[in-house]
Design an enzyme around this catalytic site. Structure first.
Site, PDB file in Angstrom:
ATOM      1  N   ARG A   8       0.826  -1.206   0.220  1.00  0.00           N
ATOM      2  CA  ARG A   8       0.092  -0.010  -0.190  1.00  0.00           C
ATOM      3  C   ARG A   8       1.011   1.253  -0.172  1.00  0.00           C
ATOM      4  O   ARG A   8       1.858   1.313   0.562  1.00  0.00           O
ATOM      5  CB  ARG A   8      -0.783  -0.103   1.118  1.00  0.00           C
ATOM      6  CG  ARG A   8      -1.885  -1.097   1.141  1.00  0.00           C
ATOM      7  CD  ARG A   8      -2.461  -1.176   2.791  1.00  0.00           C
ATOM      8  NE  ARG A   8      -3.184  -2.273   2.815  1.00  0.00           N
ATOM      9  CZ  ARG A   8      -4.143  -2.645   3.974  1.00  0.00           C
ATOM     10  NH1 ARG A   8      -3.986  -1.830   5.033  1.00  0.00           N
ATOM     11  NH2 ARG A   8      -4.859  -3.642   3.948  1.00  0.00           N
ATOM     12  N   ASP A  30       0.827   5.448   0.657  1.00  0.00           N
ATOM     13  CA  ASP A  30      -0.026   6.735   1.173  1.00  0.00           C
ATOM     14  C   ASP A  30      -0.514   7.602   0.274  1.00  0.00           C
ATOM     15  O   ASP A  30      -0.019   7.733  -0.694  1.00  0.00           O
ATOM     16  CB  ASP A  30       0.760   7.254   2.428  1.00  0.00           C
ATOM     17  CG  ASP A  30       1.079   6.139   3.728  1.00  0.00           C
ATOM     18  OD1 ASP A  30       0.342   5.400   3.890  1.00  0.00           O
ATOM     19  OD2 ASP A  30       2.145   6.245   4.231  1.00  0.00           O
ATOM     20  N   TYR A  80      11.806   1.289  -2.701  1.00  0.00           N
ATOM     21  CA  TYR A  80      11.376   2.706  -2.746  1.00  0.00           C
ATOM     22  C   TYR A  80      12.640   3.703  -3.003  1.00  0.00           C
ATOM     23  O   TYR A  80      13.547   3.425  -2.377  1.00  0.00           O
ATOM     24  CB  TYR A  80      10.493   3.006  -1.314  1.00  0.00           C
ATOM     25  CG  TYR A  80       9.508   2.515  -1.091  1.00  0.00           C
ATOM     26  CD1 TYR A  80       8.168   3.109  -1.708  1.00  0.00           C
ATOM     27  CD2 TYR A  80       9.125   1.190  -0.590  1.00  0.00           C
ATOM     28  CE1 TYR A  80       7.070   2.653  -1.338  1.00  0.00           C
ATOM     29  CE2 TYR A  80       8.019   0.537  -0.290  1.00  0.00           C
ATOM     30  CZ  TYR A  80       6.857   1.337  -0.628  1.00  0.00           C
ATOM     31  OH  TYR A  80       5.717   0.818  -0.510  1.00  0.00           O
ATOM     32  N   ARG A 106       9.940   7.417   4.863  1.00  0.00           N
ATOM     33  CA  ARG A 106       9.883   8.966   4.894  1.00  0.00           C
ATOM     34  C   ARG A 106      10.403   9.364   6.458  1.00  0.00           C
ATOM     35  O   ARG A 106      11.206  10.551   6.366  1.00  0.00           O
ATOM     36  CB  ARG A 106       8.222   9.406   4.704  1.00  0.00           C
ATOM     37  CG  ARG A 106       8.045   9.089   3.487  1.00  0.00           C
ATOM     38  CD  ARG A 106       6.431   9.434   3.515  1.00  0.00           C
ATOM     39  NE  ARG A 106       5.718  10.542   3.993  1.00  0.00           N
ATOM     40  CZ  ARG A 106       4.785  10.541   4.513  1.00  0.00           C
ATOM     41  NH1 ARG A 106       3.753   9.590   3.834  1.00  0.00           N
ATOM     42  NH2 ARG A 106       4.223  11.896   4.922  1.00  0.00           N
TER      43      ARG A 106
END
Length: 245
Positions: free
Chosen positions: A50, A52, A111, A198
């Site tokens: 998933r 965000d 990522y 993040r």
């Protein structure tokens, strides 16, 4: 019944994330409605991970099951047609066996986070990168990043509302590379905690600005306390780059 593996690219700016939600439009909903428009079937799309609100994807992977007799190229082209004008496209469609699962078959997820490091603010890349006007020491950032590589309790780097059963994750790699005014931070792991990437980027940003050292990063990791680490940087600079199977 045929199963198709879909490699998906999307601009997450106007989505509430991958997952279908009641408070806004998710990428999953756009994809599932496109399947219904194509073959009249109501399906569930399963993703590798998933993302965000505001997070982008260059190589998200999902799988779908379709009863209609069709082929992979037709699925790709039909879904791309029906998902317009949303900024979601199927890059590749592949016919796979029923034992393939986009989430559970994945061995590694990659990522990357994009920082534009220059004096002038962003225009074209607004919501697609983080702007940092102070010159970042990317060598120091990369060195400090290695503190986080390996198996650790990442409580300091996960969202307070994270629903994962355990804060322990194994980070396979965390690299910081400068390409001119662009700084790319790449994270590789089998799976990540909510906001982990993040939060790690926000911590490494402190190192790049000369406010923290690698020891500070180590201390933050050892603290097992979210307040001990750096800020949660904005989602617009984060990209789901690739899934390894």
């Amino acid at each position: 019944m045929s199963r198709f593996k879909l490699t998906i690219e999307y601009d997450g700016t106007k989505f509430v994330g991958w997952q279908r939600q009641i408070n806004g439009l998710g990428v999953q909903q756009v994809l599932e409605e496109a399947v219904t428009a194509f073959c009249g079937e109501t399906i569930n799309a399963f993703a590798a991970g998933r993302t965000d609100t505001g997070v982008h994807a260059l190589g998200q992977v999902a799988h779908i099951d379709i009863e209609k007799e069709t082929d992979a190229d037709t699925v790709r082209d039909a879904l791309n047609y029906h998902m317009r004008p949303h900024r979601v496209v199927i890059l590749k469609s592949e016919s796979v066996s029923e034992d393939f699962h986009a989430r559970f078959s994945a061995k590694e997820r990659i990522y990357h986070y994009k920082i534009i490091n220059r004096r002038s603010p962003l225009a074209i890349q607004m919501n697609r990168a983080l702007w940092v006007s102070v010159l970042l020491d990317t060598d120091a950032m990369h060195e400090a990043a290695q503190v986080l590589v390996g198996k650790h309790d990442f409580t300091s780097f996960r969202a307070v509302a994270c629903q994962a059963d355990s804060p322990e994750k194994t980070l396979n790699a965390l690299d910081v590379v400068r390409e001119g005014e662009t700084v790319i931070i790449t994270a590789r792991a089998r799976s990540f905690l909510h906001h982990q990437v993040r939060n790690m980027v926000g911590t490494l940003k402190l190192v790049g600005e000369g406010k923290w050292t690698a020891k500070d990063v180590s201390d933050a990791l050892a603290a097992r306390d979210r307040s001990a680490a750096g800020m949660n940087v904005p989602p617009g600079g984060l990209y789901f780059q690739e899934v390894i199977y």
